[in-house]
Design a protein around this motif. Sequence first.
Motif, short mmCIF file in Angstrom:
data_model
loop_
_atom_site.label_atom_id
_atom_site.label_comp_id
_atom_site.label_asym_id
_atom_site.label_seq_id
_atom_site.Cartn_x
_atom_site.Cartn_y
_atom_site.Cartn_z
N ALA A 1 0.72 -1.16 0.08
CA ALA A 1 0.05 0.04 0.01
C ALA A 1 0.81 1.20 -0.17
O ALA A 1 1.91 1.25 0.68
N ARG A 2 0.36 2.29 -0.86
CA ARG A 2 1.22 3.60 -0.87
C ARG A 2 0.75 4.20 0.66
O ARG A 2 -0.03 4.46 0.81
N ILE A 3 2.09 4.51 1.23
CA ILE A 3 1.74 5.45 2.22
C ILE A 3 1.98 6.81 2.02
O ILE A 3 2.94 7.35 1.31
N THR A 4 1.15 7.77 2.67
CA THR A 4 1.42 9.24 2.45
C THR A 4 1.48 9.77 3.82
O THR A 4 0.64 9.53 4.79
N VAL A 5 2.52 10.80 3.86
CA VAL A 5 2.80 11.50 5.04
C VAL A 5 2.47 12.95 4.59
O VAL A 5 3.21 13.46 3.84
N LYS A 6 1.63 13.58 5.41
CA LYS A 6 1.26 14.94 5.13
C LYS A 6 1.39 15.71 6.35
O LYS A 6 1.02 15.36 7.36
N VAL A 7 1.31 17.24 6.10
CA VAL A 7 0.93 18.12 7.12
C VAL A 7 -0.53 18.60 7.18
O VAL A 7 -0.82 19.10 6.15
N GLU A 8 -0.99 18.50 8.15
CA GLU A 8 -2.28 18.94 8.17
C GLU A 8 -2.45 20.08 9.12
O GLU A 8 -2.05 19.93 10.44
N PRO A 9 -3.21 21.09 8.88
CA PRO A 9 -3.48 22.14 9.52
C PRO A 9 -4.55 22.06 10.74
O PRO A 9 -5.66 21.10 10.30
N LEU A 10 -4.57 22.37 12.16
CA LEU A 10 -5.59 22.25 12.93
C LEU A 10 -6.14 23.60 13.51
O LEU A 10 -5.24 24.37 13.58
N HIS A 11 -7.45 23.46 13.77
CA HIS A 11 -8.11 24.45 14.63
C HIS A 11 -7.58 24.48 16.16
O HIS A 11 -7.04 23.45 16.39
N ALA A 12 -7.93 25.38 16.73
CA ALA A 12 -7.59 25.44 18.37
C ALA A 12 -7.99 24.29 19.05
O ALA A 12 -7.48 23.86 19.95
#
Length: 78
Positions: free
Chosen positions: A2-13
């Motif tokens: 399986a292809r693994i994706t690593v991403k940066v996600e913005p979060l709310h407070a």
Amino acid sequence: MARITVKVEPLHADGTTCDHAVSPSGKPRDSDSGCAGRRSYRVWCSSCGQVGKPHGLRVLAEPEQARHRAQHQVATTR
Ligand SMILES: [Zn+2]
Ligand SMILES: [Zn+2]
């Protein structure tokens, strides 16, 4: 494999992910979107889930993203 994706996600407070459109300054583009603004950034891996703790700035999360992606590349090298 399986292809693994690593991403940066913005979060709310409150810790929910922000997928709202925001201006380059980080302010919500549409004040009616219900977006409270981005408070932190987390590294998210499709295989492992959240990686480490959320960071205050995207530039601080990116090295962790790169490091984690590299770990998977090592693990999957033939
Ligand atoms: Zn948002
Ligand atoms: Zn991972």
